[in-house]
Design an enzyme around this catalytic site. Structure first.
Site, PDB file in Angstrom:
ATOM      1  N   HIS A 108      -9.622  -6.351   7.385  1.00 24.21           N
ATOM      2  CA  HIS A 108      -8.506  -5.404   7.327  1.00 24.21           C
ATOM      3  C   HIS A 108      -8.279  -4.836   5.928  1.00 24.21           C
ATOM      4  O   HIS A 108      -7.547  -3.882   5.771  1.00 24.21           O
ATOM      5  CB  HIS A 108      -7.222  -6.080   7.817  1.00 24.21           C
ATOM      6  CG  HIS A 108      -7.212  -6.289   9.294  1.00 24.21           C
ATOM      7  ND1 HIS A 108      -6.601  -5.425  10.174  1.00 24.21           N
ATOM      8  CD2 HIS A 108      -7.773  -7.255  10.060  1.00 24.21           C
ATOM      9  CE1 HIS A 108      -6.778  -5.857  11.416  1.00 24.21           C
ATOM     10  NE2 HIS A 108      -7.480  -6.966  11.373  1.00 24.21           N
ATOM     11  N   ASP A 134      -5.853   0.453  -0.718  1.00 26.08           N
ATOM     12  CA  ASP A 134      -5.330  -0.040   0.567  1.00 26.08           C
ATOM     13  C   ASP A 134      -6.452  -0.002   1.593  1.00 26.08           C
ATOM     14  O   ASP A 134      -7.181   0.994   1.661  1.00 26.08           O
ATOM     15  CB  ASP A 134      -4.187   0.888   1.026  1.00 26.08           C
ATOM     16  CG  ASP A 134      -3.126   0.140   1.814  1.00 26.08           C
ATOM     17  OD1 ASP A 134      -3.456  -0.909   2.402  1.00 26.08           O
ATOM     18  OD2 ASP A 134      -1.977   0.616   1.847  1.00 26.08           O
TER      19      ASP A 134
HETATM   20  P1  ADQ Z   1      -0.535  -4.182   5.201  1.00 28.30           P
HETATM   21  O1  ADQ Z   1      -0.898  -4.409   3.790  1.00 28.30           O
HETATM   22  O2  ADQ Z   1       0.599  -4.962   5.710  1.00 28.30           O
HETATM   23  O3  ADQ Z   1      -1.766  -4.395   6.194  1.00 28.30           O
HETATM   24  P2  ADQ Z   1       0.049  -1.375   6.211  1.00 28.30           P
HETATM   25  O4  ADQ Z   1      -1.176  -0.881   6.861  1.00 28.30           O
HETATM   26  O5  ADQ Z   1       0.740  -0.334   5.436  1.00 28.30           O
HETATM   27  O6  ADQ Z   1      -0.213  -2.584   5.216  1.00 28.30           O
HETATM   28  O7  ADQ Z   1       1.031  -1.899   7.307  1.00 28.30           O
HETATM   29  C1  ADQ Z   1       2.350  -2.187   7.007  1.00 28.30           C
HETATM   30  C2  ADQ Z   1       3.165  -2.205   8.297  1.00 28.30           C
HETATM   31  O8  ADQ Z   1       4.396  -2.820   8.036  1.00 28.30           O
HETATM   32  C3  ADQ Z   1       3.432  -0.834   8.846  1.00 28.30           C
HETATM   33  O9  ADQ Z   1       3.336  -0.869  10.230  1.00 28.30           O
HETATM   34  C4  ADQ Z   1       4.886  -0.575   8.406  1.00 28.30           C
HETATM   35  O10 ADQ Z   1       5.581   0.247   9.279  1.00 28.30           O
HETATM   36  C5  ADQ Z   1       5.451  -1.960   8.395  1.00 28.30           C
HETATM   37  N1  ADQ Z   1       6.523  -2.091   7.412  1.00 28.30           N
HETATM   38  C6  ADQ Z   1       6.392  -2.136   6.083  1.00 28.30           C
HETATM   39  N2  ADQ Z   1       7.598  -2.255   5.523  1.00 28.30           N
HETATM   40  C7  ADQ Z   1       8.494  -2.309   6.516  1.00 28.30           C
HETATM   41  C8  ADQ Z   1       9.925  -2.439   6.559  1.00 28.30           C
HETATM   42  N3  ADQ Z   1      10.650  -2.558   5.475  1.00 28.30           N
HETATM   43  N4  ADQ Z   1      10.484  -2.460   7.749  1.00 28.30           N
HETATM   44  C9  ADQ Z   1       9.759  -2.361   8.871  1.00 28.30           C
HETATM   45  N5  ADQ Z   1       8.441  -2.224   8.888  1.00 28.30           N
HETATM   46  C10 ADQ Z   1       7.820  -2.204   7.728  1.00 28.30           C
HETATM   47  C11 ADQ Z   1      -3.170  -4.694   6.087  1.00 28.30           C
HETATM   48  C12 ADQ Z   1      -3.962  -3.862   5.091  1.00 28.30           C
HETATM   49  C13 ADQ Z   1      -3.826  -2.402   5.414  1.00 28.30           C
HETATM   50  C14 ADQ Z   1      -4.267  -2.138   6.839  1.00 28.30           C
HETATM   51  C15 ADQ Z   1      -3.582  -3.094   7.801  1.00 28.30           C
HETATM   52  C16 ADQ Z   1      -4.149  -2.977   9.195  1.00 28.30           C
HETATM   53  O11 ADQ Z   1      -3.525  -4.121   3.771  1.00 28.30           O
HETATM   54  O12 ADQ Z   1      -4.557  -1.608   4.521  1.00 28.30           O
HETATM   55  O13 ADQ Z   1      -3.917  -0.817   7.195  1.00 28.30           O
HETATM   56  O14 ADQ Z   1      -3.731  -4.430   7.386  1.00 28.30           O
HETATM   57  O15 ADQ Z   1      -5.518  -3.179   9.214  1.00 28.30           O
END
Ligand code: ADQ
Length: 759
Positions: free
Chosen positions: A181, A388
């Site tokens: 991921h 990311d």
């Molecule tokens: P993450 O590093 O967690 O995931 P991301 O892909 O941005 O990063 O996902 C974050 C999720 O958390 C999103 O669905 C977002 O809506 C939610 N989120 C964040 N802050 C929030 C808040 N305050 N309240 C509610 N929801 C919140 C890892 C990798 C990424 C990759 C994913 C999936 O780092 O690059 O995209 O896995 O493979």
């Protein structure tokens, strides 16, 4: 990862087998509260993707509960049992003493930083590594305990990179897929990782490995080559006859789920509240975990720059930054949190008025409705990570822009950038340009916004998380099926007892042995691969048996073979792939094609030399009948690339000649067509066709010529695991030596043996 509703589609059929999802965390969380234990189900993005697949295949999810204390507490135990019964979730109980080293240590302080290309921030300790290994072993034990034949095991992410190989060793025919991921860094950064080769080997147990982008996939392939010397093609690694499929397939979201949430009354109310509160104010939104990789300070500074450069926008634009704290135990994260707090305070203090705050900072988790509403009202989203894997926020924002009225500002260092070309792409380190991107987004004509957003929306819709999940499972199943097939087709391991019996029974034996890779290992310099006393003793024993005609059939020059083996009585030598042979009685070298002109060499030499000049560490070797460009000591990737280029240059140059270029192990050799190992077989059997035991062993492409010409009742042995025409195989040269030692030992009577030894 948060799930915002779900819509199921493109779910594979149950005949793909039961899905076993393995990830660091379960979609269930266990937390200690005052009254005992609390259990909750998280609805993360991963759960959204896995749920329909699990439902459909009757699958299970294996992961850590999130708490390793009080293992024997009956209330805790009964919750975990309930998870198993009702949620199909199986908790791995990690020993408490390894959790910190495994999770906070090797996973999050080592791998996380390095894989996000922050080599300056990572920490490594041997004890963390040990805990990481032990944790992966605990996961392996859990998988092995649950595994049933026909299951399809899907392993997620960087915390479990050793697990594929561990499972492969425990259950050799398991069907295993792995998805990373986070990014896979460039090979230069990856090489910094202590224990890097173990990590790569761990992944190679899978049938199918998938990444978000082609860039990560390329980085992985190039690391494999540089670190472990393993070649691969765009879509597969051939580990001998076993193939591992590779693919880039970015994760998606559940866009229709967002549409449903937006339609809900509650969400509409929140949207109305936002609109009322921010009338006349343009809204920017940022949603992140507080993590170094997400580039929060950089974003805030760029926003500050925007406000400084656009005075007339002061009071007319607000950044709503949602930031959930994470990994608070790692010191660098504490510092980051403090830095972000200070920047927010400083910017609000400097620009804010009683009626207006430039930044609204929400340090908490939002509900699905709040989040969707926020996306819907925001004029632009700032998704500006420094690095990311993918970034789901970018896709979620697009999914909530059904009217096309919004602009996505996206870091070029997010994996999502590869498929979101219509976003305004920025370099998050370039404060000034990010500030300009904000201006551009806020003044973009409605028509342009709609066009860009429509294109983005179409792609988010098409590549949703269900398509991603179904495709992953299907590809793993296909890859495993083709492994099972090649397993059945590939040469079997040499049956030691059978060959010993055949050898024992035979009256007249022909034994043809390649040298490099078959009787000795490969050395950096060809001159260093000298025979050991043990090998010489074995060859002496085997050649001394009057029933044996033993030949070393090598690509080496005569001088090498003569120097090493010239004194062994009764041993035939065939140099330069059989172009010249030495009879042990006359001790003279003869060629089946005497007086071959070598005027071809000058032109070919110039070509090879040109490549040697361009490739540090490589050199040209001249033999009597051939020329070889060696690149074992060069940069493997560059060497490989040039070898392919050289081959195609030579193919053209030599098309109408009696010469051919062959790609060997870290070399390219130009030799005469007739000089091949099958010629040695022809010469040896010409006068004496009545051998009743024939053995040919080799590891190289040049040995295949020989295998092809050996009859059906002969023993052809490939050393290694590449594709081959040989009927049997042995793992490496040590196994070969062991075989020869046994054969010679079993064939030579004890008395004769002591005579030989005393010679
Ligand atoms: P993450 O590093 O967690 O995931 P991301 O892909 O941005 O990063 O996902 C974050 C999720 O958390 C999103 O669905 C977002 O809506 C939610 N989120 C964040 N802050 C929030 C808040 N305050 N309240 C509610 N929801 C919140 C890892 C990798 C990424 C990759 C994913 C999936 O780092 O690059 O995209 O896995 O493979």
């Amino acid at each position: 990862m948060e799930n915002k509703g779900q819509t199921k589609k493109d779910v594979p059929n149950a005949d793909l087998g039961r899905l076993v999802v393995v990830s660091n965390r379960l979609p269930m969380t266990l937390t200690k509260v005052r009254s005992g234990w609390k259990s909750s189900r998280s609805t993360g993005g991963l759960a959204t993707a896995m749920d329909p697949l699990l439902d459909r295949t009757g699958g299970i999810w294996i992961g850590w509960s999130g708490d390793s204390s009080a293992k024997n507490d009956p209330q805790r135990q009964s919750i975990l049992e309930e998870w198993r019964e009702k949620e199909n979730c199986i908790a791995v109980d990690l020993p408490p003493d390894i959790v910190k080293g495994y999770y906070e240590g090797f996973s999050n302080a080592t791998l996380w930083f390095l894989f996000h290309s922050f080599p300056g921030l990572f920490n490594f300790s041997t004890s963390d590594w040990r805990d990481y290994v032990r944790a992966n072993e605990a996961f392996r034990d859990a998988v092995v305990a649950e595994h049933r034949p026909g299951d399809l095991v899907w392993i997620h992410d960087y915390q479990l990179m050793l697990l594929p190989q561990m499972i492969r060793e425990a259950i050799p025919d398991a069907r295993i897929g792995f998805f990373l991921h986070i990014p896979f860094p460039s090979s230069d950064v990856f090489r910094v990782l202590p224990r890097r080769d173990e990590v790569l080997k761990g992944l190679l147990g899978a049938d199918y490995i998938s990444f978000h982008t082609h860039r990560y996939l390329q980085n992985f392939r190039s690391s494999l080559l540089r670190v472990n010397g393993i070649r691969s093609s765009m879509d597969r690694i051939s580990l001998g006859s076993r193939q591992i499929r590779l693919e880039a397939q970015p994760i998606g979201i559940a866009p229709l789920g967002f549409r449903d949430i937006l339609e809900q009354e509650k969400t509409q109310e929140i949207i109305a509240e936002f609109r009322e509160k921010y009338t006349g104010v343009k809204l920017l939104v940022g949603v992140d975990r507080i993590d170094i990789t997400k580039g929060l300070p950089e974003r805030l500074k760029a926003f500050r720059r925007f406000l400084t450069k656009n005075r007339r926008m002061q009071g007319k634009v607000t950044l709503i930054q949602v930031a959930v704290p994470s990994r608070g135990n790692i010191p660098r994260y504490k510092e980051l949190q403090q830095e972000v707090d200070e920047l927010v305070g400083q910017i609000n203090g400097r620009f804010g008025t009683p009626a207006w705050s430039p930044i609204v900072y929400m340090r908490r988790n939002l509900s699905h409705e709040e989040l969707a509403a926020l996306y819907a009202v925001a004029d632009a989203a700032l998704v500006t990570p420094l690095r990311d894997g993918q970034n789901l926020v970018a896709k979620e924002y697009v999914a909530c822009k059904l009217d096309g009225d919004g602009v996505l500002i996206l870091s070029e260092f997010a994996g999502a950038a590869a498929e979101m070309g219509e976003a305004i792409q920025i370099n998050p380190y370039d404060e000034d340009r990010v500030a300009s991107a904000i201006s551009r987004a806020l003044s973009m004509p409605a028509e342009e916004k709609r066009e860009r957003m429509a294109a983005l929306y179409k792609r988010v819709l098409r590549n949703d998380v269900f398509t991603w999940g179904a495709r992953f499972v299907r590809n793993t199943a296909d890859a495993a099926a083709s492994r099972a097939k090649t397993d059945a087709d590939r040469p079997q391991r040499l049956p030691r007892a059978e060959i010993a019996a055949a050898y024992e029974k035979a009256a007249k034996r022909l034994i043809l042995l390649d040298y490099d890779g078959t009787l000795v290992g490969y050395a950096q310099r060809a001159t260093d691969a000298v025979p050991t006393p043990e090998l010489k003793k074995i060859l002496r024993d085997i050649a001394a048996d009057p029933r044996n005609s033993t030949v070393i059939v090598s690509g080496r020059a005569k001088s090498d073979l003569e120097r090493w083996f010239g004194k062994i009585p009764d041993l035939w030598l065939a140099a330069e792939h059989g172009a010249v042979m030495r009879n042990p009685v006359q001790k003279e070298w003869t060629s089946s094609h005497p007086n071959v002109p070598d005027n071809w060499k000058k032109e070919v030499f110039e070509v090879l030399e040109h490549f040697a000049d361009r490739t540090p560490g490589s050199y040209v070797e001249e033999k009597e009948f051939s020329l070889v460009w060696h690149y074992r000591m060069s940069d493997p990737e560059f060497g490989e690339w040039l070898a392919n280029e050289l081959n195609s240059t030579l193919d053209e140059l030599l098309a109408d000649t009696q010469l051919r270029a062959i790609q060997g192990r870290k070399n390219v050799e130009v030799k005469l067509i007739w000089a091949n190992k099958a010629d040695v077989l022809a010469q040896m059997t010409h006068d004496e066709p009545d051998f009743d035991f024939m053995l040919a062993a080799g590891d190289d492409t040049t040995d295949e010529d020989l295998f092809e010409k050996m009859g059906p009742d002969t023993w052809t042995v490939h050393i290694g695991s590449e594709n081959t025409l040989a009927r049997y195989r042995l793992r490496d040269y040590r196994e070969m030596l062991d075989l020869l030692a046994n054969l010679s030992g079993s064939a030579v009577p004890e008395k004769a043996k002591s005579v030989i030894a005393s010679r």
